[in-house]
Design a protein around this motif. Structure first.
Motif, PDB file in Angstrom:
ATOM      1  N   ASN A   1       0.706  -0.877  -0.121  1.00 38.60           N
ATOM      2  CA  ASN A   1      -0.821  -0.219  -0.057  1.00 38.60           C
ATOM      3  C   ASN A   1       0.932   1.215   0.274  1.00 38.60           C
ATOM      4  O   ASN A   1       1.211   1.323   1.043  1.00 38.60           O
ATOM      5  CB  ASN A   1      -0.906  -0.611   1.223  1.00 38.60           C
ATOM      6  CG  ASN A   1      -1.829  -1.204   0.934  1.00 38.60           C
ATOM      7  OD1 ASN A   1      -2.686  -1.435   0.350  1.00 38.60           O
ATOM      8  ND2 ASN A   1      -1.931  -1.718   2.382  1.00 38.60           N
ATOM      9  N   SER A   2       0.911   2.107  -1.091  1.00 44.44           N
ATOM     10  CA  SER A   2       2.051   3.467  -1.024  1.00 44.44           C
ATOM     11  C   SER A   2       0.695   4.554  -1.448  1.00 44.44           C
ATOM     12  O   SER A   2      -0.306   4.654  -1.877  1.00 44.44           O
ATOM     13  CB  SER A   2       2.846   3.195  -2.286  1.00 44.44           C
ATOM     14  OG  SER A   2       3.265   4.665  -2.594  1.00 44.44           O
TER      15      SER A   2
ATOM     16  N   GLU B   1      -2.619  -0.623  -8.393  1.00 41.50           N
ATOM     17  CA  GLU B   1      -1.287  -1.047  -6.972  1.00 41.50           C
ATOM     18  C   GLU B   1      -1.510  -2.909  -7.097  1.00 41.50           C
ATOM     19  O   GLU B   1      -0.936  -3.493  -6.891  1.00 41.50           O
ATOM     20  CB  GLU B   1      -2.370  -0.644  -6.457  1.00 41.50           C
ATOM     21  CG  GLU B   1      -1.491  -0.526  -4.542  1.00 41.50           C
ATOM     22  CD  GLU B   1      -1.599   0.343  -3.769  1.00 41.50           C
ATOM     23  OE1 GLU B   1      -2.947   0.066  -2.329  1.00 41.50           O
ATOM     24  OE2 GLU B   1      -1.108   1.489  -3.196  1.00 41.50           O
TER      25      GLU B   1
ATOM     26  N   ARG C   1       1.371  -5.179  -6.918  1.00 47.32           N
ATOM     27  CA  ARG C   1       1.305  -6.014  -5.661  1.00 47.32           C
ATOM     28  C   ARG C   1       2.083  -7.567  -6.424  1.00 47.32           C
ATOM     29  O   ARG C   1       2.317  -8.178  -6.182  1.00 47.32           O
ATOM     30  CB  ARG C   1      -0.052  -6.256  -4.553  1.00 47.32           C
ATOM     31  CG  ARG C   1      -0.050  -7.283  -3.736  1.00 47.32           C
ATOM     32  CD  ARG C   1      -1.154  -6.884  -3.124  1.00 47.32           C
ATOM     33  NE  ARG C   1      -2.550  -7.435  -3.995  1.00 47.32           N
ATOM     34  CZ  ARG C   1      -2.648  -9.218  -4.243  1.00 47.32           C
ATOM     35  NH1 ARG C   1      -1.181  -9.519  -2.495  1.00 47.32           N
ATOM     36  NH2 ARG C   1      -3.379  -9.820  -4.356  1.00 47.32           N
TER      37      ARG C   1
END
Length: 710
Positions: free
Chosen positions: A389-390, A467, A471
């Motif tokens: 998670n960014s 995202e 991942r």
């Protein structure tokens, strides 16, 4: 309660007896200490010869005072190797009180004229015995290792070896391999009352270093600084050996405390560096200068993990970052990484970027505030459950003034210069002045939809990054132990082509991410314009750039005329554009191994309402390469007709799986076709005939720019 007098007498008698025994034993040991010393030296010499094939000689060893030993002319020579060490005078003293409890703590060290000579020629060195495992090593010891206990013992052993008083003169360490020589000469090094001062000559008079500071082994504290005299501390050996250019003004390290509590060891400390220059081909193409950087670290070591606690702070000029890093070694390897920043002034952040790291952003003036957070967790036994998670949150962020690069240039006409192996190919105008430029509303929906399906299905809805794709990319690459899957979006590919060089460095990748974020969050350009620009500049073949050239080159068509099959083909070659011609048979039809790919991509498009369902592989059999390109095409065929098997996977995952397989096929085909074109066997004469003429003709076909619109 009063203790009876008889018990006091017994205690006194016992204590006096114990002291008497200690004195008697001490007297006997003192009287025989020379004999004990000689016996110990013999054991050490015998062990060195037996276990390490090391010839160790000591001319003399005598006691000086109560607890110090003076050695003369110590030499160490490995069997059939260069001499390893020679020390003329060496005096060492230990503290008596800790010795009673089995701890050896040094009281003094005096050394005069010594050299350690480390030599490696080819693959043979005179120090390889240091890395041999002892015969008593247990294979099960590793699994029983308590990291906290091991680290505590190791650090304490190092601290115990720091003497209260030290005087070293003319002590050299020489490192020599096949191409490098490093000569480190400690002309003097002293510890007096905990104060450290030293002078170190590097490669003669090339550079003079100093280490200064304070040490207090009993309180487990130290504070040391390294700097050079009238210049930077430079490490040319690293550049010659590993291609890493590194220098700095000062480096400081401080250990503030060491505490063992239960099963955990806590180490508090600081590391600081000023005006550090770093350059490495994997980091940056230019010098990166870090003006000021430090880390206040709280390290925790447990039985099975090592971590940097979130109470730590990394300072990079005016940026403060709070990291959490944890590596668990058992029962499974687990990697954890978190970053948090407070909300900071955006301009303060941009001003703190190391010079040379992000050239496109240098000089940019911005407003607003930014705050960043990152959560990463990967269990080596469950890589598919990786957490990533960014978030870069903005509060009123906007660009007030461009620096070296105007990120809004894609909104108007501009010149794009593609590069091949570091050399410019040609200038391409991205705009109506270029007869091959095609506005997005004049490009076939088939092509746009096929490319979006294959490259970036959520382009119009994401903010530059997907995202979930990142991942899954991490999970795939971890399992494969290699880079097999990327997470780039069309936005990222566009930024890479328009604003950045093509060098594969860490700084360029981070710069790409930052520019994408600025463009997407600052609404610097519409998605429609970004996609239009992307379609008009990406490579589609050898010296073929933009959809206008590609449609003409392969099919003698305008982009608006492309059918579903031609569109899927063009989308399929974007990852490896130079392989385009190798996907055709000599008659201009597509190789049969690609049929399943067409059916797959077309099926996804049909599900999403982008095309009508088709049971004939979505135009695969109607694709025909323009006739003038067919001569000289390789005729061997690699048939792979079972690309689609896992129908229960998510659609986007299948797209990426298919692309990965196609890329492998491309690589195999390119290798096979290359070999086939190098030699051709004449079966009638049974001789090998050169095919240079055919190769030249094929290169001319591939490199010939497509017909220009009139």
């Amino acid at each position: 309660m009063q203790i009876p007098e008889k018990y006091l007498k017994i205690a006194k008698i016992s204590l006096i007896s114990l002291l008497a025994i200690i004195l008697i034993a001490g007297g006997i040991a003192y009287a025989k200490r020379e004999a004990l010393l000689n016996a110990a030296i013999k054991r050490v010499i015998s062990k060195a010869d037996r276990d390490y094939n090391l010839e160790l000689k000591i001319e003399s060893a005598t006691f000086v005072g109560l607890s110090s030993v003076q050695f003369k002319n110590i030499t160490a020579v490995p069997q059939d190797r260069d001499s390893l060490a020679k020390i003329e005078n060496f005096k060492i003293g230990v503290k008596l009180f800790p010795l009673l409890f089995g701890d050896i703590k040094l009281a003094e060290i005096n050394l005069d004229k010594g050299i350690i000579n480390l030599v490696k020629k080819d693959s043979i060195s005179n120090y390889d015995f240091l890395f041999r495992k002892s015969k008593t090593d247990s294979t099960s010891a590793k699994s029983d290792l308590d990291l906290a206990k091991f680290a505590n013992n190791l650090i304490n052993e190092m601290l115990y070896k720091i003497p209260d008083d030290m005087d070293i003169r003319d002590f050299r360490i020489k490192l020599q391999d096949d191409s490098n020589l490093v000569d480190i000469n400690t002309t003097n090094a002293k510890i007096d009352g905990g104060e450290v001062n030293s002078t170190i000559k590097i490669n003669g008079n090339e550079s003079t270093w100093h280490i200064e500071g304070n040490v207090d082994p009993d309180d487990k504290q130290l504070d040391l600084m390294l700097f050079a005299e009238n210049k930077k501390v430079e490490l040319p050996y690293l550049e010659k050996k590993f291609g890493l250019k590194l220098n700095f003004d000062t480096a400081r390290t401080e250990m503030r405390g060491l505490k063992k509590s239960g099963d955990e060891l806590k180490i508090s400390g600081l590391f600081e560096v000023k005006n550090m220059l770093v350059k490495h081909p994997r980091i940056s193409a230019s010098d990166v200068i870090v003006e000021r950087a430090s880390m206040d670290a709280e390290m925790l070591i447990g039985e099975n993990f090592i971590s940097i606690d979130s109470a730590s702070t990394i300072h990079i000029k005016d940026i403060d970052i709070h990291p959490f890093i944890k590596y668990t070694v058992s029962p499974a390897k687990i990697y954890e990484f978190k970053i948090r920043t407070d909300e900071m002034d955006a301009q303060q952040i941009f001003n703190s970027f190391p010079q040379g790291l992000f050239e496109s952003l240098e000089g940019m003036q911005v407003a607003g505030k930014l705050q960043y957070s990152l959560d990463f967790y990967l269990d080596s036994e469950k890589p598919d459950d990786v957490i990533f998670n960014s978030r870069l949150k903005n509060n009123g962020f906007k660009v007030k003034k461009w620096g070296k690069t105007n990120l809004q240039k894609i909104n108007g006409n501009f010149i794009y210069t593609p590069y091949e192996y570091g050399k410019p190919m040609r200038d391409i105008i991205i705009g109506p002045e270029n007869p091959n430029f095609t506005p997005i509303d004049q490009i076939s929906p088939n092509l746009k939809n096929a490319l979006l399906t294959a490259e970036d299905p959520s382009f119009y809805s994401h903010n530059g990054f997907v995202e979930e794709s990142i991942r899954k990319s991490i999970a795939t690459n971890f399992k494969e132990k290699a880079f097999k899957r990327g997470g780039s979006t069309i936005s990222m590919q566009l930024v890479k082509n328009v604003f950045l060089n093509r060098q594969k460095t860490l700084s360029r990748k981070i710069e790409e991410i930052l520019i994408v974020w600025i463009m997407e969050n600052g609404r610097l350009s519409s998605k429609q314009r970004m996609f239009e620009t992307y379609l008009n500049l990406i490579e589609w073949g050898r010296n073929v750039y933009g959809i206008g050239e590609a449609a003409s080159y392969y099919f003698s068509k305008h982009p608006s005329e492309l059918n579903i099959g031609e569109s899927i083909f063009l989308a399929s070659i974007v990852p490896k554009p130079k392989s385009g011609l190798y996907r055709f048979e000599g008659d201009g039809s597509l190789r049969s191994g690609l049929a399943s790919y067409f059916n797959f991509i077309g099926g996804i498009m049909a599900k999403r309402g982008m095309t009508a369902p088709d049971s004939t592989n979505y135009g695969f059999y109607s694709v025909r390469l323009r006739e003038s390109l067919r001569s000289g095409l390789p005729t061997d065929s690699l048939v792979v007709d079972s690309l689609l098997k896992n129908s229960d996977l998510e659609e986007d995952d299948l797209v990426l799986q298919q692309l990965s397989i196609i890329r492998k096929i491309d690589s195999l085909q390119l290798k096979q076709n290359s070999k086939a074109q190098i030699i051709q066997k004449d079966t009638s004469s049974n001789t090998i005939l050169p095919s240079r003429k055919e190769k030249r003709e094929q290169r001319k076909i591939e490199r010939k720019p497509p017909d220009r619109k009139q």
